[in-house]
Design a protein around this motif. Structure first.
Motif, PDB file in Angstrom:
ATOM      1  N   ILE A 118       0.493  -1.106  -0.496  1.00  0.00           N
ATOM      2  CA  ILE A 118       0.114   0.063   0.057  1.00  0.00           C
ATOM      3  C   ILE A 118       1.022   1.877   0.057  1.00  0.00           C
ATOM      4  O   ILE A 118       0.145   1.939  -0.519  1.00  0.00           O
ATOM      5  CB  ILE A 118      -1.383  -0.462   0.639  1.00  0.00           C
ATOM      6  CG1 ILE A 118      -0.443  -0.116   2.417  1.00  0.00           C
ATOM      7  CG2 ILE A 118      -2.346  -1.273   1.219  1.00  0.00           C
ATOM      8  CD1 ILE A 118      -0.580   0.259   4.117  1.00  0.00           C
ATOM      9  N   SER A 119       2.174   1.119   0.045  1.00  0.00           N
ATOM     10  CA  SER A 119       3.251   1.884   0.819  1.00  0.00           C
ATOM     11  C   SER A 119       3.173   3.143  -1.105  1.00  0.00           C
ATOM     12  O   SER A 119       3.237   2.478  -2.126  1.00  0.00           O
ATOM     13  CB  SER A 119       4.051   1.985   0.925  1.00  0.00           C
ATOM     14  OG  SER A 119       5.152   1.338  -0.038  1.00  0.00           O
ATOM     15  N   GLY A 120       3.393   4.344  -0.561  1.00  0.00           N
ATOM     16  CA  GLY A 120       3.931   5.453  -1.431  1.00  0.00           C
ATOM     17  C   GLY A 120       1.968   5.664  -2.946  1.00  0.00           C
ATOM     18  O   GLY A 120       2.267   5.056  -4.623  1.00  0.00           O
ATOM     19  N   CYS A 175       5.163   1.821  -4.164  1.00  0.00           N
ATOM     20  CA  CYS A 175       6.074   1.590  -3.046  1.00  0.00           C
ATOM     21  C   CYS A 175       7.507   2.383  -3.358  1.00  0.00           C
ATOM     22  O   CYS A 175       8.339   2.181  -3.705  1.00  0.00           O
ATOM     23  CB  CYS A 175       6.100  -0.067  -2.989  1.00  0.00           C
ATOM     24  SG  CYS A 175       7.633  -0.622  -1.590  1.00  0.00           S
ATOM     25  N   ASN A 176       7.563   3.300  -1.976  1.00  0.00           N
ATOM     26  CA  ASN A 176       8.730   4.063  -2.180  1.00  0.00           C
ATOM     27  C   ASN A 176      10.037   4.062  -1.025  1.00  0.00           C
ATOM     28  O   ASN A 176       9.884   3.978  -0.253  1.00  0.00           O
ATOM     29  CB  ASN A 176       8.314   5.711  -1.149  1.00  0.00           C
ATOM     30  CG  ASN A 176       9.160   6.406  -1.418  1.00  0.00           C
ATOM     31  OD1 ASN A 176       9.125   7.733  -0.472  1.00  0.00           O
ATOM     32  ND2 ASN A 176      10.433   6.070  -2.090  1.00  0.00           N
ATOM     33  N   ASP A 202      -2.205   5.999   3.809  1.00  0.00           N
ATOM     34  CA  ASP A 202      -2.077   4.608   4.534  1.00  0.00           C
ATOM     35  C   ASP A 202      -1.078   4.533   5.007  1.00  0.00           C
ATOM     36  O   ASP A 202      -0.241   3.508   5.783  1.00  0.00           O
ATOM     37  CB  ASP A 202      -2.530   3.341   3.572  1.00  0.00           C
ATOM     38  CG  ASP A 202      -3.765   3.421   3.045  1.00  0.00           C
ATOM     39  OD1 ASP A 202      -4.567   3.850   4.176  1.00  0.00           O
ATOM     40  OD2 ASP A 202      -4.398   3.201   1.914  1.00  0.00           O
ATOM     41  N   GLU A 203       0.318   5.278   4.509  1.00  0.00           N
ATOM     42  CA  GLU A 203       1.535   5.176   5.014  1.00  0.00           C
ATOM     43  C   GLU A 203       1.808   5.948   7.050  1.00  0.00           C
ATOM     44  O   GLU A 203       2.257   6.972   6.735  1.00  0.00           O
ATOM     45  CB  GLU A 203       2.346   6.260   3.998  1.00  0.00           C
ATOM     46  CG  GLU A 203       2.237   6.020   2.869  1.00  0.00           C
ATOM     47  CD  GLU A 203       2.563   6.201   1.854  1.00  0.00           C
ATOM     48  OE1 GLU A 203       4.235   6.557   2.585  1.00  0.00           O
ATOM     49  OE2 GLU A 203       3.190   6.876   1.186  1.00  0.00           O
ATOM     50  N   PHE A 204       1.117   4.656   7.500  1.00  0.00           N
ATOM     51  CA  PHE A 204       1.147   5.489   8.697  1.00  0.00           C
ATOM     52  C   PHE A 204       2.647   5.296   9.106  1.00  0.00           C
ATOM     53  O   PHE A 204       3.522   4.435   8.912  1.00  0.00           O
ATOM     54  CB  PHE A 204       0.046   4.206   9.667  1.00  0.00           C
ATOM     55  CG  PHE A 204      -0.216   3.671   9.369  1.00  0.00           C
ATOM     56  CD1 PHE A 204       1.058   2.161  10.157  1.00  0.00           C
ATOM     57  CD2 PHE A 204      -1.133   2.421   8.236  1.00  0.00           C
ATOM     58  CE1 PHE A 204       0.752   1.183   9.871  1.00  0.00           C
ATOM     59  CE2 PHE A 204      -0.939   1.402   7.741  1.00  0.00           C
ATOM     60  CZ  PHE A 204      -0.328   1.198   8.562  1.00  0.00           C
ATOM     61  N   VAL A 205       3.183   5.542  10.358  1.00  0.00           N
ATOM     62  CA  VAL A 205       4.135   5.661  10.938  1.00  0.00           C
ATOM     63  C   VAL A 205       4.247   5.701  12.275  1.00  0.00           C
ATOM     64  O   VAL A 205       3.369   6.495  12.791  1.00  0.00           O
ATOM     65  CB  VAL A 205       5.871   6.295  10.049  1.00  0.00           C
ATOM     66  CG1 VAL A 205       6.621   6.143  11.001  1.00  0.00           C
ATOM     67  CG2 VAL A 205       6.039   5.695   8.606  1.00  0.00           C
ATOM     68  N   THR A 263       8.664  11.142   5.612  1.00  0.00           N
ATOM     69  CA  THR A 263       8.347  10.923   4.488  1.00  0.00           C
ATOM     70  C   THR A 263       9.485  10.925   3.359  1.00  0.00           C
ATOM     71  O   THR A 263      10.146  11.736   3.556  1.00  0.00           O
ATOM     72  CB  THR A 263       7.020  11.524   3.885  1.00  0.00           C
ATOM     73  OG1 THR A 263       6.368  10.823   2.640  1.00  0.00           O
ATOM     74  CG2 THR A 263       6.871  12.755   3.588  1.00  0.00           C
ATOM     75  N   GLY A 264       9.263  10.104   2.590  1.00  0.00           N
ATOM     76  CA  GLY A 264      10.666   9.943   1.457  1.00  0.00           C
ATOM     77  C   GLY A 264      11.125   8.293   1.113  1.00  0.00           C
ATOM     78  O   GLY A 264      12.069   8.643   0.520  1.00  0.00           O
ATOM     79  N   GLY A 265      10.817   7.145   1.339  1.00  0.00           N
ATOM     80  CA  GLY A 265      11.547   6.164   1.988  1.00  0.00           C
ATOM     81  C   GLY A 265      12.086   6.315   2.152  1.00  0.00           C
ATOM     82  O   GLY A 265      13.077   4.834   2.568  1.00  0.00           O
TER      83      GLY A 265
END
Length: 408
Positions: free
Chosen positions: A47-49, A53-54, A346-349, A385-387
């Motif tokens: 789901i990332s990026g 996918c980053n 969805d990029e929960f951290v 964010t950014g990989g």
């Protein structure tokens, strides 16, 4: 090392797969079992990026790379000298997956499809002999004299000489780490948008600026970059970076804090005032609302006229000194109140996790429990964010996998 070692990896995400593969590759004699609670592994990779996918970021110097980690940068500095984005790129390239670099440094598979990364990891796990066990949630872990006993929820028991915990931000991972003697920095959200209770601002949803500076004055934190106006407040890279650096500060204040936005960071009060005076001199007969004289979308310019209590129908010649002073202040020091946090897709951290002082970052082995290893977001490490969060996963799991396989 003559006798094979039984390796258990808990967590079927990026770090779990990469660590299991690194371990199986470094010493094929060691049986490696990967335990994943769900039916479908690598969910976050998929789901990332936005589904692309980053994978990592085109930043190849450890000193620069660590500056993108609000927590964990110091611990990662040495680790990045051993495995960094260039190594990630090469690892995937050797397995037929080429990455591309976008203008902002983010790196994606050339397919623009996260499934490319997921399938690469699944294929490599199969080919290196990793035994993948899905729907195998772990109930408990205990340290035995000769290794680890891992009890699954179905009652089955697995034994391992070495154990890698790579459970991401799942609460179960924190519990298992605690049970094995580790302390946990309280997990709180990182990378989120800001809710601003300002209906007139919400009407600008979709408007963005390419460069602004956002500041949490009470925390003495600021970040610069693109800012996006949303239906609920602010988003965009500058906001997300500020949320990461201010994660604990904002959590402690229940996500309520003053926010200052400088919409024109390339200007200062004097240069902006001179510029507006020159516009006033040249465009005396035009209405102030007719066009934006600064590097902002016209809708945002009109909004600032309202914020500064200026009638946009007035001609430039009629703009008073007091009105100009208010306008300059709103453009360079625009005050808002954060009233809550949103989410970032969805990029929960998560900020928080296993205390880094309790881990040896040459090997990612526990300093408290021999033969226990950690990787990825379970550690108190998080990037902007950014990989950068994926790079943390690749680096820590690769080092842990190698160390487990080779006895160090």
């Amino acid at each position: 090392m003559n006798e094979p070692l039984s390796i258990l990896v808990v967590g079927g995400g990026a770090a779990g797969f990469f660590g299991a593969i690194a371990c199986a590759t470094a010493n094929p004699k060691n049986p490696v079992t990967l335990l994943e609670a769900s039916r479908k592994p690598l969910h976050k990779v998929r789901i990332s990026g936005g589904g692309r996918c980053n994978v990592t970021h085109a930043c190849f110097e450890a000193v620069s790379l660590v500056k993108h980690y609000p927590r964990g940068g110091k611990a990662l500095r040495g680790a990045f000298t051993r495995f960094q984005p260039r190594d990630t790129i090469e690892w995937f390239a050797q397995r037929g997956v080429k990455l591309k670099t976008e203008a902002d440094g983010r790196m994606f598979p050339i397919t623009d499809d996260s499934e490319t990364i997921a399938q690469c990891l699944l294929k490599e796990a199969r080919e290196t002999g990793v035994r993948l066990r899905l729907q195998s949630p772990v109930f408990s872990v205990s340290r035995e004299e000769t290794g680890f006993r891992v009890r699954l929820k179905n009652g089955e028991t697995c034994y391992g000489d070495r154990l890698l915990l790579a459970t991401g931000s799942h609460p179960k991972g924190y519990q298992l780490a605690r049970d094995l003697g580790h302390s946990i920095e309280p997990p709180v959200p990182s990378l989120f948008t800001f809710n601003i209770d300002e209906p007139r601002l919400h009407e600008l949803a979709g408007v963005s600026v390419s460069e602004a500076t956002v500041r949490l004055p009470e925390a003495k934190l600021s970040q610069s970059g693109p800012v996006l106006v949303t239906h609920w407040g602010f988003s965009g890279p500058a906001i997300l970076k500020l949320s990461a650096w201010g994660a604990r500060f904002l959590f402690d204040r229940n996500y309520r804090s003053p926010l200052v936005v400088n919409w024109l960071p390339q200007e200062n009060p004097e240069t902006l005032r001179r510029h507006l005076l020159s516009v006033k001199t040249r465009e005396t007969r035009k209405s102030i609302a007719a066009f934006s004289p600064v590097a902002l979308p016209r809708r945002l310019w009109l909004y600032h006229l309202t914020r500064a209590d200026i009638d946009g129908k007035k001609r430039w010649a009629e703009l008073s000194k007091q009105e100009m002073a208010r306008l300059v202040r709103h453009l360079l020091q625009d005050d808002y109140s954060i009233t809550g946090k949103g989410i970032f897709k969805d990029e929960f951290v998560t900020c928080g996790g296993v205390n880094l002082k309790e881990v040896n970052f040459k090997t990612l082995e526990s300093r408290l429990c021999p033969n226990l290893y950690f990787a990825g977001e379970l550690l108190d490490i998080d990037g902007v964010t950014g990989g950068f969060n994926f790079q943390n996963a690749w680096t820590t799991s690769w080092l842990a996998g190698k160390a487990m396989a080779l006895g160090g």
